[in-house]
Design a protein around this motif. Structure first.
Motif, mmCIF file in Angstrom:
data_model
loop_
_atom_site.group_PDB
_atom_site.id
_atom_site.type_symbol
_atom_site.label_atom_id
_atom_site.label_comp_id
_atom_site.label_asym_id
_atom_site.label_seq_id
_atom_site.Cartn_x
_atom_site.Cartn_y
_atom_site.Cartn_z
ATOM 1 N N VAL A 163 0.847 -1.193 0.000
ATOM 2 C CA VAL A 163 0.000 0.000 0.000
ATOM 3 C C VAL A 163 0.882 1.242 0.000
ATOM 4 O O VAL A 163 1.828 1.349 0.771
ATOM 5 C CB VAL A 163 -0.917 0.009 1.235
ATOM 6 N N PRO A 222 -1.953 -3.906 -1.597
ATOM 7 C CA PRO A 222 -3.073 -2.953 -1.616
ATOM 8 C C PRO A 222 -4.443 -3.620 -1.736
ATOM 9 O O PRO A 222 -5.417 -3.126 -1.185
ATOM 10 C CB PRO A 222 -2.811 -2.094 -2.858
ATOM 11 N N HIS A 223 -4.507 -4.744 -2.436
ATOM 12 C CA HIS A 223 -5.832 -5.342 -2.636
ATOM 13 C C HIS A 223 -6.335 -6.089 -1.407
ATOM 14 O O HIS A 223 -7.486 -6.502 -1.366
ATOM 15 C CB HIS A 223 -5.829 -6.265 -3.867
ATOM 16 N N VAL A 281 -6.154 -4.650 1.602
ATOM 17 C CA VAL A 281 -6.426 -3.625 2.605
ATOM 18 C C VAL A 281 -7.674 -2.844 2.204
ATOM 19 O O VAL A 281 -7.815 -2.438 1.059
ATOM 20 C CB VAL A 281 -5.226 -2.669 2.730
ATOM 21 N N SER A 298 -5.017 1.479 -1.835
ATOM 22 C CA SER A 298 -5.730 0.283 -1.389
ATOM 23 C C SER A 298 -7.202 0.416 -1.782
ATOM 24 O O SER A 298 -7.602 1.384 -2.401
ATOM 25 C CB SER A 298 -5.628 0.178 0.127
ATOM 26 N N ALA A 303 -8.218 -2.113 -7.148
ATOM 27 C CA ALA A 303 -8.516 -1.295 -5.977
ATOM 28 C C ALA A 303 -9.156 0.028 -6.382
ATOM 29 O O ALA A 303 -8.763 0.653 -7.358
ATOM 30 C CB ALA A 303 -7.254 -1.050 -5.172
#
Ligand SMILES: Cc1ncc(C[n+]2csc(CCOP(=O)(O)OP(=O)(O)O)c2C)c(N)n1
Ligand code: SF4
Ligand SMILES: [Mg+2]
Lengths: 300, 585
Positions: free
Chosen positions: A20, A53-54, A56, A74, B422
């Protein structure tokens, strides 16, 4: 927002891990706002832990501080005022494999949303809640907040606040939070450690961050805090002792303790919820009532 | 139409609901259709509670218009309900508990004292046993077999131990025999064993079952009558069905947790009555703004404010239509009976997911708490449920846009946990990528354009939803003297009324508005314009559906039958009103 733009690429063994980091969206806070430090602290914590990031999800409410999820790469949910914790609880129950971090202001968390906060703490649901406590309502241009000190002059209290401030640390201790800490926006490294500890901790973590609003709160400034803050870990405090933590939670003048007040290991809500035994809900097979027609017989 | 009705009344705490549900099962176990109306007060002990159990070889939709056996556990029951007795009716009561002047009961009805307490004392000291004595007697009058009652009592008392069960069975048999010794069965008694047993369930159970069938994995709720039993059923099945049931601290928490769960990839629902839904209003708009699917079941009760917590009303249509600041798309489905409650709850999940809009399932006290029979074949359970993790990152290397502008208004929805997708969902206005246009950009030409496009993107879903959903069905003959328009549970007593009218040679039909919003305005207008006479029937003061129809079609419905006393419609009231209109012609 793009994933790779400004995110840091680290190498763990063979595989590059994208952790992140900042998103392409630049923060819009006033120059000098304490929330920049908090953004850096959150980023520091998730990088320390190498969180992709994916995995969170950052949930916030409304306020200057609550814009934070947009500035990281994120997943995020920028909810309505006061409801971040409830949204985050639902998300965590839906997929407890995610790292769910809640961010927002003192008004959001200790004012309009305090009901959700207390109940989330007693549930010990595994959320990490970072409150940017500036003792003021920033976004609405400077009214008293639940943590404004007695006597504080704000736009809604021109003659000074005449009610006691909420004590977030004592509130968290008495409500059942299992990781209770305070940090100062002027010390990003220490704050990063506190937040990382909260993410690592299984259970509800509250990290109350003293994050000055340089525009509307001239009382609780960087200088105000620099003169007062000290670190509990340097003062021999034992964070396993609840009663000691209570004592510390009431210190403010002349010195404000920061660091870890209390940590205890207890089963989380997710641990105790039978329907989650088979793994994160979002990844359990969705069959509806297929193969379960027998259920209809209960009504006969 | 052949039917048979048993009404039982007494004080709260006397087990009236259990007796009433037992009578309903007496019908359904023998293959009859049943309807059970429950009437209680907001007290836990005392007060007056009654239950009306009606059985018939035909599909029935309401409590009907008369009582054949009135089982009174207290004097008040006789005073309040004797008037409902019709020809050949029988009152059973225990003279040891109370007596009443014979003229309290309409002429032609039979008064049958039964020493229920004295009989009960032969088997146990607990006076609660009197209920089984009375049940035995009522069963005799109904013509239905004692073995059916044995089976029902066994299910009710098995868990209390063999002794308690045995006492209840003996008491019921003694009651049956006592009645047999005193009288012949009721002249309208039903023949035993009409066919295969049927299901019996409340609207709330049907909603919960429908949610489970639709793949709901999380229900977050806060107790409020008459929505609470949705949570009770789900909680009882949480482990076996893998559904998380979370009682939250308030309705704000309930709806926001449901939205959070949906965002994180789980089909979710919340439920409440109008009061709780009022607290949910702000979050409803957030679901629409973030385009997060969400189902809310709203079991209406008499308002305003705390109103009549245990009484019915359809007074929250305006609330559902207008809930939330600003304009956003939503779906309102209004099931009539229990089978529709099951199917429309499933529809709500599917539509909400397909269109990424909040869907409201509008029930009311009558549907939520009354019992209706159904056939097993009414409940399809083999539904294909698509995975929610269906979107993959764009292959051309461009960045994923959660709110991409599309012709339908629906954009590909990624779920947290998916790599390379995201995004941040925002309750503020945002662009296709989810970036805020609400702060530093607002007012700039680019942001003005984005705002306009995003409003249009969200709002045009409504056109798609109208096109993708069936228009309201016209039930009964295509050409009738009177066309009745009703929504939600009110359709049920209207259906019963249609049958009664037909038997009197009056032709009437029903436009059942199963989806008040978005309304199929064209079809509704066509029905109104081609009908000879139109009657609006709603359980509220102002005719809220009528207002919506006028707003959407420009057509006014002059004839209205509106009820707002908290009691459900009886078929008779509707029949009378239709006759009045038919006469006007
Ligand atoms: C339901 C509701 N009430 C009021 C507001 C207006 N409002 C927006 S932010 C805010 C307070 C913000 O204070 P805080 O949470 O401390 O955040 P800060 O701006 O100080 O970071 C208020 C009252 C709102 N958005 N929604
Ligand atoms: S108003 Fe205060 S809290 Fe808001 S951005 Fe400016 S300094 Fe930060
Ligand atoms: Mg603040």
């Amino acid at each position: 927002m793009s994933i790779t733009n400004e995110s840091q690429v680290k190498t763990t063994g063979q595989l590059p891990v994208i952790t992140v980091g900042k998103s392409g969206t630049k923060p819009t806070w006033c120059p000098g706002c304490g929330d920049y430090g908090v953004l850096a602290g959150v980023e520091r914590a998730v990088k320390m832990l190498d969180l992709p990031p994916h995995e969170v999800l950052i949930v916030s409410g409304i306020g200057c501080s609550s814009n934070l999820p947009h500035f990281l790469n994120s997943y995020g949910f920028h909810a309505i005022h006061g409801r971040a914790v409830a949204v985050a609880e639902g998300a965590k129950l839906a997929n407890h494999g995610l790292h769910v971090i809640v961010t927002g202001g003192d008004g959001d968390g200790y004012g309009i949303g305090v009901g959700h906060l207390i109940h989330a703490m007693r549930r010990n649901i595994d959320l990490t809640y970072v409150v940017m406590n500036n003792e003021i309502y920033g976004l609405t241009t400077g009214q008293a907040s639940p943590t404004s000190l007695m006597g504080a002059k704000t736009k809604s209290t021109p003659l000074g606040v005449i009610e006691q401030p909420i004590n977030p640390i004592a509130l968290a201790l008495s409500s059942g939070a299992t990781y209770v800490a305070r940090a100062f926006s002027g010390d990003v490294k220490h704050m990063g450690d506190m937040i990382a500890g909260g993410i690592r901790h299984k259970g509800f973590s509250l990290i109350d961050v003293l994050s000055p609003c340089v525009t509307y709160n001239h009382l609780n400034s960087y200088d105000y805090f620099r003169q007062r803050v000290y670190k509990l870990e340097n003062s021999g405090h034992d964070p396993s002792q609840l009663m000691k933590a209570y004592e510390k939670s009431f210190e403010w003048e002349p010195r404000v303790p920061t660091g870890l007040f209390y940590q205890v290991s207890k089963p989380t809500y997710e641990d105790l919820e039978p329907a989650l035994k088979a793994g994160p809900l979002a990844h359990q097979p969705v069959t509806g009532l297929k193969g379960k027609r027998d259920l209809l017989e209960e009504f006969v | 139409m052949q039917d048979f009705s048993i009404r039982v009344g007494g004080a709260a705490g006397e087990g009236i609901a259990t007796l009433g549900e037992g009578f309903c099962r007496l019908f359904t176990r023998n293959g009859y259709h049943a309807y059970g109306h429950t009437a209680y007060q907001s007290v836990i002990r005392g007060g007056h509670v009654w239950f009306h159990a009606r059985g018939s070889p035909d599909r029935i939709w309401s409590l009907g218009d008369g009582t054949d056996v009135l089982y009174a556990l207290d004097r008040q029951t006789v005073d309040l309900h004797a008037h409902s007795l019709r020809g050949g009716g029988i009152v059973i009561f225990d003279p040891e508990k109370f007596t009443f002047p014979p003229e309290t009961v309409p002429a032609g009805a039979k008064i049958l004292p039964i020493p229920t307490l004295e009989i009960a004392r032969k088997f146990a000291s607990d006076p609660i046993l009197q209920g089984s004595v009375g049940m035995g007697a009522a069963t005799y009058f109904s013509g239905l077999p004692l073995e059916t009652l044995d089976a029902i009592l066994t299910e009710n008392f098995e868990r209390k131990g063999a002794q308690v069960l045995q006492q209840n069975l003996q008491a019921a048999h003694a009651g049956y025999e006592f009645a047999k010794g005193k009288s012949t069965p009721h002249p309208a008694a039903l023949a035993p064993h009409h066919g295969e047993s049927k299901m019996l369930l409340t609207g709330n159970q049907a909603i919960a079952l429908g949610a489970a069938a639709a793949g709901c994995k999380l229900l977050s709720q806060y107790p409020m009558t008459p929505a609470t039993s949705i949570m009770h059923w789900m909680a009882d099945h949480s482990v076996s069905l893998g559904i998380v049931v979370k009682q939250m601290e308030d309705e704000l928490g309930a709806i926001n947790a449901a939205i959070g769960a949906s965002h994180a990839g789980v089909r979710s629902m919340t439920a409440s009555s109008g009061g709780g839904f009022s607290l949910m209003v702000e979050a409803l708009g957030m679901a629409a703004m973030t385009e997060t699917p969400l189902v809310v079941a709203i079991a209406q009760r008499s308002g305003p404010s705390t109103g009549l917590p245990t009484k019915t009303e359809q007074g929250d249509l305006n609330l559902m239509l207008g809930a939330g600041q600003g304009e956003f798309p939503r779906i309102i489905l209004a099931p009539g009976g229990v089978v529709e409650a099951y199917r429309q709850t499933m529809d709500a999940f599917r539509l909400s997911e397909d269109w990424q809009v909040p869907a409201l399932v509008a029930s009311d006290f009558t549907l939520s708490e009354d019992f209706q029979s159904a056939d097993r074949s009414d409940f399809a359970t083999d539904v294909e449920l698509p995975s929610l993790f269906a979107v993959s990152p764009p292959s051309n290397g461009s960045s994923y846009k959660r709110y991409a502008i599309t012709p339908t208004g629906v954009s590909p929805r990624a779920i947290p946990g998916q790599k390379g997708l995201a995004f941040t969902a925002g309750s503020d206005e945002h662009d296709e990528g989810g970036r805020l246009v609400s702060d530093v950009l607002v007012g700039t030409p680019a942001a003005i354009q984005v705002r306009k496009q995003m409003m249009e993107k969200r709002m045009r879903k409504l056109h798609g939803i109208v096109a993708a959903t069936p228009p309201p069905p016209l039930e009964g003959s295509a050409h009738a003297d009177v066309t009745i328009i009703a929504w939600g549970s009110t359709a049920c007593p209207v259906r019963d009324a249609l049958g009664l009218l037909a038997s009197e040679g009056i032709s009437a039909n029903l436009l059942y508005v199963a989806q008040p919003y978005p309304l199929h305005a064209k079809e509704v207008a066509k029905t109104i314009l081609t009908a000879r006479q139109v009657l609006l029937v709603e359980a509220n003061y102002s005719g809220e559906l009528g207002h919506l129809i006028r707003a959407e079609t420009g057509l006014d419905i002059p004839h209205k039958l509106l009820k707002y006393d908290g009691e459900p419609f009886t078929p008779h009231e509707i029949v009378e009103k239709v006759k009045e209109i038919a006469r006007v012609r």
